[in-house]
Scaffold this active site. Structure first.
Site, PDB file in Angstrom:
ATOM      1  N   CYS A 116       0.990  -1.278  -0.228  1.00  0.00           N
ATOM      2  CA  CYS A 116       0.240   0.130  -0.003  1.00  0.00           C
ATOM      3  C   CYS A 116       1.108   1.532  -0.528  1.00  0.00           C
ATOM      4  CB  CYS A 116      -0.563  -0.174   1.228  1.00  0.00           C
ATOM      5  SG  CYS A 116      -2.067  -1.250   1.300  1.00  0.00           S
ATOM      6  N   HIS A 374      -8.778   3.723  -2.518  1.00  0.00           N
ATOM      7  CA  HIS A 374      -7.647   2.822  -2.255  1.00  0.00           C
ATOM      8  C   HIS A 374      -7.003   2.283  -3.350  1.00  0.00           C
ATOM      9  CE1 HIS A 374      -3.853   1.520  -0.546  1.00  0.00           C
ATOM     10  NE2 HIS A 374      -4.306   1.036  -0.046  1.00  0.00           N
ATOM     11  N   CYS A 404      -0.876   2.090   6.741  1.00  0.00           N
ATOM     12  CA  CYS A 404      -0.336   0.673   6.948  1.00  0.00           C
ATOM     13  C   CYS A 404      -0.080   0.006   5.948  1.00  0.00           C
ATOM     14  CB  CYS A 404      -1.234   0.042   7.827  1.00  0.00           C
ATOM     15  SG  CYS A 404      -3.253  -0.006   6.702  1.00  0.00           S
ATOM     16  N   GLY A 406       0.320  -3.640   3.839  1.00  0.00           N
ATOM     17  CA  GLY A 406       0.228  -4.913   4.459  1.00  0.00           C
ATOM     18  C   GLY A 406       1.531  -6.143   4.817  1.00  0.00           C
TER      19      GLY A 406
END
Length: 419
Positions: A116, A374, A404, A406
């Site tokens: 991300c 996103h 954040c 993954g």
């Protein structure tokens, strides 16, 4: 900016390493942002880009960046593109997109995948190359067509993983679906469903207000594309705004949605980020080069940091990445004027905001990923365009982007506006 400067001096005197780039100080070697631009973000498989390929989105935003900055594409040495889902790491289609956008074949292209944060990592890669003297001018970009490459039909992990690796502590946690990591954050840190729904509603309300006031206009490049209806008929359209924003969303309406991952869970389709399509690009060079070319400077990158966290609660990443980057700069949370915090899930966004002690009025003032989506590889670059235009609008200076990641990470970066 005197308080920021004093904090940096105090950090230096205390023995902490002084940042190479400092707030309030203009140095010829600063890595500056000449232009940051993004496409609208649209709903995957439903929105304006449902029939648009990732290379077209990327090529269009790269071309728009050139036109808006008014530079010769031949001066760009390297382009780094963040993406997560495409086959082959998106390397071939990124190269094709750059050639379509008008870059000569002498401009090199690479791709990067840090989940991300890929778009932000791409920008940081280019900044580091400029700082090291490897290149003079570069572009950090991000793109994702989740319509094309995300979902049950597309493999994100191998069919077979080593038993020895799976037996290692926490390794198997990297395979936990993101929605379940959201539930882990919610339960481990007691983030109630009502608080998550209220945060999600606020995201939509802020985004709707910002759209109505035209606050996104400066950062968005309208995109001409084609949509295909259910009968196969093609229609040319121009997409000029994010299409996932729901002005009617309220905490009460969101509370009626069923949990998506467990019967007693708190994460729903309404308080998680939308699956989306979009692209963004950021043009960087040293201040001395921008001045030599007579270019306007939007802002500069001060510092960035990545922090690892337990994979099963990957959403807490910003709560650890932001302190890491603040330590590098000598700043405090209170000195951040705006924070663009990616809303992967309301659970982790609420937790991170509370853990960091952020003023909610400074966080995502134009809404966030819950409201407009996103696109995984795009977000990190998109946030920079959103941040710099909002700092300018509010006549503020210091901002932070964070998300954040993954697998169990957080990333954050500090920027200074030079409007």
């Amino acid at each position: 900016m005197s308080n920021s400067r004093l904090a940096q001096v105090a950090s230096h005197l205390s023995g902490d390493k002084a940042p190479r780039t400092q707030i309030g100080v203009k140095n010829p070697d600063d890595v500056v942002i000449v232009q940051a631009l993004r496409t609208p973000i649209t709903r995957a498989r439903k929105g304006g880009f449902k029939d648009t390929t990732s290379e077209y989105l990327l090529g269009t935003v790269l071309r728009g960046l050139l036109e808006k900055a008014k530079i010769d594409p031949a001066i760009v040495d390297d382009i780094c593109v963040g993406n997560v889902c495409p086959p082959g790491g998106g390397a071939t289609t990124a190269r094709m997109a750059a050639l379509y956008a008008g870059f000569p074949n002498t401009t090199s292209v690479q791709t990067v995948n840090r989940q991300c944060s890929s778009g932000l990592q791409a920008v940081v890669h280019i900044a580091h190359a400029i700082q090291a003297g490897q290149i003079d001018v570069g572009i950090g970009a991000g793109v994702e067509s989740m319509t094309q490459f995300y979902g049950p039909k597309h493999k994100m992990i191998p069919d077979q993983i080593s038993d020895a690796v799976m037996a290692a502590p926490e390794a198997s946690d990297c395979l936990i679906p993101m929605g379940f990591t959201s539930e882990n954050v919610s339960k481990d840190f007691s983030v109630p469903r009502a608080k998550q729904d209220a945060f999600a509603a606020l995201s939509h309300q802020r985004a709707a207000s910002a759209q109505k006031a035209g606050y996104f206009d400066e950062e968005i490049l309208p995109v001409k594309t084609v949509v295909v209806d259910k009968d196969g008929n093609e229609q040319e359209i121009t997409v000029s705004r994010d299409d996932g924003v729901r002005p009617e969303a309220t905490a009460e309406s969101l509370a009626k949605l069923r949990p998506a991952f467990s019967a007693d869970g708190a994460t729903t389709a309404g308080n998680a980020s939308q699956v989306s399509d979009g692209a963004a690009a950021v043009l960087l060079m040293k201040r001395s080069r921008a001045q030599e070319l007579g270019l306007t400077i939007q802002g500069k990158l001060i510092a960035s940091a990545v922090a690892g966290v337990p994979p099963r609660i990957m959403g807490v990443g910003p709560a650890y990445a932001v302190p890491a980057v603040l330590k590098k700069t000598g700043l405090t949370v209170d000195q951040l004027d705006i924070v663009e915090l990616n809303e992967a899930f309301a659970s982790q966004a609420v937790y991170s905001i509370e853990k960091l002690g952020l003023d909610i009025n400074k966080v995502n003032p134009k809404g966030g990923a819950i409201a407009f989506g996103h696109p995984l590889g795009c977000t990190g670059a998109r946030q920079i365009a959103t941040l710099l235009t909002e700092l300018k609008r509010q006549n503020k200076r210091v901002g932070c982007t964070t998300m954040c990641i993954g697998g169990g990470f957080g990333m954050a970066a500090i920027f200074e506006s030079e409007h």
